[in-house]
Design an enzyme around this catalytic site. Structure first.
Site, PDB file in Angstrom:
ATOM      1  N   GLU A 100       0.774  -1.146  -0.160  1.00 19.34           N
ATOM      2  CA  GLU A 100      -0.057   0.046   0.086  1.00 19.34           C
ATOM      3  C   GLU A 100       0.967   1.129   0.039  1.00 19.34           C
ATOM      4  O   GLU A 100       0.554   2.313  -0.863  1.00 19.34           O
ATOM      5  CB  GLU A 100      -1.201  -0.079   1.218  1.00 19.34           C
ATOM      6  CG  GLU A 100      -2.056  -1.057   0.982  1.00 19.34           C
ATOM      7  CD  GLU A 100      -2.966  -1.131   2.294  1.00 19.34           C
ATOM      8  OE1 GLU A 100      -2.914  -0.354   3.224  1.00 19.34           O
ATOM      9  OE2 GLU A 100      -4.068  -1.983   2.120  1.00 19.34           O
ATOM     10  N   HIS A 105       9.733  -1.508   2.867  1.00 17.58           N
ATOM     11  CA  HIS A 105       9.478  -1.498   4.038  1.00 17.58           C
ATOM     12  C   HIS A 105       9.227  -2.936   4.537  1.00 17.58           C
ATOM     13  O   HIS A 105       8.711  -3.636   3.847  1.00 17.58           O
ATOM     14  CB  HIS A 105       8.353  -0.631   4.672  1.00 17.58           C
ATOM     15  CG  HIS A 105       6.986  -0.874   4.164  1.00 17.58           C
ATOM     16  ND1 HIS A 105       6.688  -0.325   2.979  1.00 17.58           N
ATOM     17  CD2 HIS A 105       5.879  -1.379   4.473  1.00 17.58           C
ATOM     18  CE1 HIS A 105       5.580  -0.788   2.575  1.00 17.58           C
ATOM     19  NE2 HIS A 105       5.147  -1.591   3.760  1.00 17.58           N
TER      20      HIS A 105
HETATM   21  P1  5GP Z   1       1.888  -2.338   3.176  1.00 23.92           P
HETATM   22  O1  5GP Z   1       2.449  -1.427   2.215  1.00 23.92           O
HETATM   23  O2  5GP Z   1       3.296  -3.049   3.873  1.00 23.92           O
HETATM   24  O3  5GP Z   1       0.848  -3.232   2.637  1.00 23.92           O
HETATM   25  O4  5GP Z   1       1.036  -1.361   4.412  1.00 23.92           O
HETATM   26  C1  5GP Z   1       1.891  -0.131   4.851  1.00 23.92           C
HETATM   27  C2  5GP Z   1       1.830  -0.106   6.277  1.00 23.92           C
HETATM   28  O5  5GP Z   1       2.250   1.092   6.678  1.00 23.92           O
HETATM   29  C3  5GP Z   1       0.428  -0.535   6.768  1.00 23.92           C
HETATM   30  O6  5GP Z   1       0.664  -1.305   7.851  1.00 23.92           O
HETATM   31  C4  5GP Z   1       0.257   0.915   7.367  1.00 23.92           C
HETATM   32  O7  5GP Z   1      -0.558   0.587   8.756  1.00 23.92           O
HETATM   33  C5  5GP Z   1       1.248   1.688   7.552  1.00 23.92           C
HETATM   34  N1  5GP Z   1       0.952   3.160   7.539  1.00 23.92           N
HETATM   35  C6  5GP Z   1       0.477   3.909   6.383  1.00 23.92           C
HETATM   36  N2  5GP Z   1       0.505   5.079   6.707  1.00 23.92           N
HETATM   37  C7  5GP Z   1       1.184   5.272   7.558  1.00 23.92           C
HETATM   38  C8  5GP Z   1       1.925   6.634   8.392  1.00 23.92           C
HETATM   39  O8  5GP Z   1       1.430   7.609   7.930  1.00 23.92           O
HETATM   40  N3  5GP Z   1       2.688   6.235   9.343  1.00 23.92           N
HETATM   41  C9  5GP Z   1       3.094   5.033   9.768  1.00 23.92           C
HETATM   42  N4  5GP Z   1       3.830   5.056  11.009  1.00 23.92           N
HETATM   43  N5  5GP Z   1       2.374   4.059   9.368  1.00 23.92           N
HETATM   44  C10 5GP Z   1       1.708   3.821   8.185  1.00 23.92           C
END
Ligand code: 5GP
Length: 141
Positions: A100, A105
């Site tokens: 997302e 990360h």
């Molecule tokens: P992924 O790309 O791994 O599917 O998810 C992105 C992760 O980033 C999610 O677990 C979400 O909760 C986290 N996330 C999204 N926006 C923010 C933000 O503004 N700050 C932080 N600390 N985490 C975020």
């Protein structure tokens, strides 16, 4: 499939530039680790490289190595601080892979025996996240 170009306006790039806040738990020359604001477990945090890359597919081998070495460090700290029984590492690549936020990360999620991981996408309690971040930072720095 060709990996799309890196978008410098993604939220983690803004955190790296100090344009958006985060609860930092660890930082060195190559990586930053901070708390996930939608934690799937107590102490859920994210490790990101300072290098601009979209995900594992366009990251250099050195960047992948730095991120995973830091994830191991954070995982050991989380085991201690949260008295966890295990650690789940998650890492998603591209939309179809569940990604997302388009800055590479790794999720570090402390786990406890018999306790299921919480749902994704649910905003956590900021005071609790801050407190957990401070506990982790306390043993990492
Ligand atoms: P992924 O790309 O791994 O599917 O998810 C992105 C992760 O980033 C999610 O677990 C979400 O909760 C986290 N996330 C999204 N926006 C923010 C933000 O503004 N700050 C932080 N600390 N985490 C975020």
């Amino acid at each position: 499939m060709q990996t799309p170009a890196y978008d410098t306006d993604n939220i983690f790039a803004k955190i790296l530039r100090g344009e958006m806040p985060c609860f930092k738990v660890y930082e060195d020359d190559t990586v930053l680790a901070f708390m996930d604001i939608m934690p799937r477990g107590e102490g859920h945090c994210l490790v990101i490289p300072k290098a601009a890359c979209r995900n594992m597919l366009d990251a250099s081998p050195e960047t992948i190595s730095h991120v995973h070495q830091a994830a191991q460090k954070v995982a050991h700290a989380a085991l201690e601080v949260f008295r966890a029984d295990g650690i789940t590492i998650q890492q998603f690549n591209e939309d179809a892979g569940g990604q997302e936020v388009y800055h590479y990360h790794v999720h570090v999620i402390p786990r406890h025996e018999g306790k299921r991981m919480g749902p994704a996408g649910v905003m956590g309690d900021m005071e609790a996240i801050k407190a957990n971040g401070e506990k982790l930072a306390g043993v990492l720095n």
